[in-house]
Write an enzyme that holds these catalytic residues in place. Sequence first.
Site: not given
Length: 894
Positions: A143, A556
């Site tokens: 990531h 999120k």
Amino acid sequence: MIQQIDAPLREDVRLLGNLLGETLKQHAGQDLFNQIEQIRALAKGARDGQAETEKKLEQLFLDLKDEEILPLTRAFSYFLNFANIAEQYHVVRSRRRSEFDEQGPPPNPLIHLFEKFKQNQISSKQLFQQVSNLSIELVLTAHPTEVSRRTLIQKYDDINEGLSKLDQQKLTPRERQQVLDDLKQLICSAWQTDEIRQNKPTPLDEAKWGFTTIEQTLWNAVPKFVRELDTLVHQHCDAHLPLDISPIRFASWMGGDRDGNPNVTHNVTQEVLWLSRWQAADLYLRDIEDLRWELSIQACSEELSQTLGRRHPEPYREYLRSTRERLKATRQWLSLRLQGLDGDDSQIIRHKQELLDPLLLCHRSLMECNLPEIANGKLLDFIYRVNCFGIELLKLDIRQESGRHRQAISAITEYLGLGNFESWTEQARQNFLIQELQSKRPLLPKYLNEPEGSLIEHPDVKEVFATMRTLAEQPPESLGAYIISMAEYASDVLAVLLLQKEAGILQPLRVVPLFETLKDLDGAAKTMETLFNMHWYKQHIQGKHEVMIGYSDSAKDAGFMSANWAQYRAQEELTAVAKSHGVQLTLFHGRGGSISRGGAPTQQALFSQPPGSISGAIRVTEQGEMIRFKFGLEGVALQNLEIYTAATLEATLLPPPVPKQEWRDLMHQMTDISVRVYRETVRENPHFVQYLRTVTPELELQMLPLGSRPAKRKVSGGIESLRAIPWVFAWTQIRLMLPAWLGTGAAINQVIDENKKAVLDEMLAEWPYFQTLIDMLEMVLSKSDANIALYYESHLTDNEDLKILGEMLRQRLNDAVQTLLSMKGESKLLSKNDVLDQAMQVRKPYLLPLHLLQAELMKRRRLYTAQSNAERTPVDHALMVSIAGIAAGLRNTG
């Protein structure tokens, strides 16, 4: 203020800081050094609450020329990296120190845990069985939060090595001076190296970085760890672990994760798979050369003698010669494949057992000849490595988004004249897929001759088919799971199985749905129930299934608290559904380093999962920068392997209590409030997206060549289009940390106002899940700083609407801090976590200048781009260094 930090750590931080200072004087000049010292003194004053010192700093930075900013950002950034190095080495030092202290707690958490098992009447038979069947898989992912270059990481590892040498008691004065000279040379070399990559890494670069972690630390740490575990088990259970034991294994997404990353093609995946096997063969070749050197013994068993077919003065060396030659042939063949050439593959090793069998025969022979010291030396380490790393080093997972598979099946149904699969009802999709999975005939002819505009000729569809064909050509042992991101329906899982069948994959990869939005988490158990109720599917899975829980996107989507509770409930429900169908469930946790991506200390994180959800088996992602922090040094890697094992065993044999209904009701109430407040701000406030793009370096982050994937799923669009990781990264840079606390503070505050504090106290005292949630919230709030966030805002915008929104966000941040303190009955954050508190205090004088410089750099860059529309500006380099420096200073980025 720094006094509470361990003296040796303090000395190391000071030593590296002084060596950096000497380097700066020598290579950047006395003036720069004096300026840095002045800034550091002012920043310390600001940390200690002197308001006028911050004003002086601001003015000093405003007056700087563009070219004067870069060396300053670099100096402060390097100091923070050196503080990290000292802290990481201190973990190893503390561990060694505690091994000398017989009165203190043991450094290995398993020692204490095994005693706890004894006190809780866990029988030695039960313990032995559980340890023998452990299945922990750590999945390395690239990531894009590892902002350090590999070139520098290597230098940092060498600095660690230098600190380790200085700790040795018996260094002569000359030897000690040599180590100091080496450290200075490394710091000088780091200063002369550009810390920012010039190009984004390719997926192949990322994969190589994963292999480096294995080679440099885990290759030695794994056998050490298994030996320790075996010793402990023998002490407590009076038996040795089986030779084929492999409690912890490793997998990777690097080169296999194509979700939202068009750079990961079937050709890239093939190259990574070959490279992974090449690296494994290369490492085993080194080991076998070592081993043949050691095994010069004459005495051998009848079995070995017969296998050789003749008497030989050095039977082991002679017997292992063919294994060595096969490893050479394997490495040579893979080398040719990587160059695009064909070679002779008649001698290559295709299965782990082909490598293990000769080693096990040597082990049996040595034991039979009463030579356990030799049998259990390098040979045993080799066996443990093969158990763990196989012929592939890292099993490669494949990940793709569900929509791509639906599109590919639609292309097939349209070609067959059956219409568009995506437009069918879910039941119709399932019926078609099950029918075709049971059929013996292929769906498509070998050669297609379709017009260019047809769906089956679409590049995305062709890429899905090509990936499946590539997987069909691999040794099954090289591959891990096939993960479907954004999984919603049972048909999503069946579609991937059908695509595998169509490509001729004889041993299909296990298909793992990844549930990541709030809606999909809530529906996860229902989706799995539908699959388990299908007779064909139930037979196909043979009593085992894996499901992945996503952390980033759900946080999120709904905010930290709501997402966290949805993940907990989903795991409970999935565990119950699997149990009712007699299916052994493995949960795969898609965690990151930051708390809105599930980051928490391992032991705490695993013990706070629902009771019964970890039954001796778990998979967890290790992402980006966390790989280096957890596995970058052998001693730290060893400690983390122990922690994972202890946490999994404890959660399995001594699971946490089932939460009371009253606690659950309160969590439901709080998450309802939390998600409402979060979405009102993030989704419904018309100025929110503009605020994010104006006040944080969200747009600038896209300049940083972090990972191989784009920062956005789509170029335009609001919050939905932004990847979860840059979303967290951007708020972290300005210290507002919004994803972690927005909504959570308001929810806790409201239930306290409703006189439910006693229930909260009980949850905090008795429920590990809630304790972890609050500890993580406290950790992230301690790293937030409303004043720094205000500085960015006042520096970067005059827009009144944005200022009103900023004021509201900072007020909510302060409210969240006050609420947490009143709930815990404490006057300051981290009052019970001195180590973290002190670590942040040390970093503040270096972080503050970087934040102020970054805000100034963002302002200048935006002026440049507004005036000239140029993609590159004179301040880009300094801005990227500031982003990397702040990420290093806070130790959790995205």
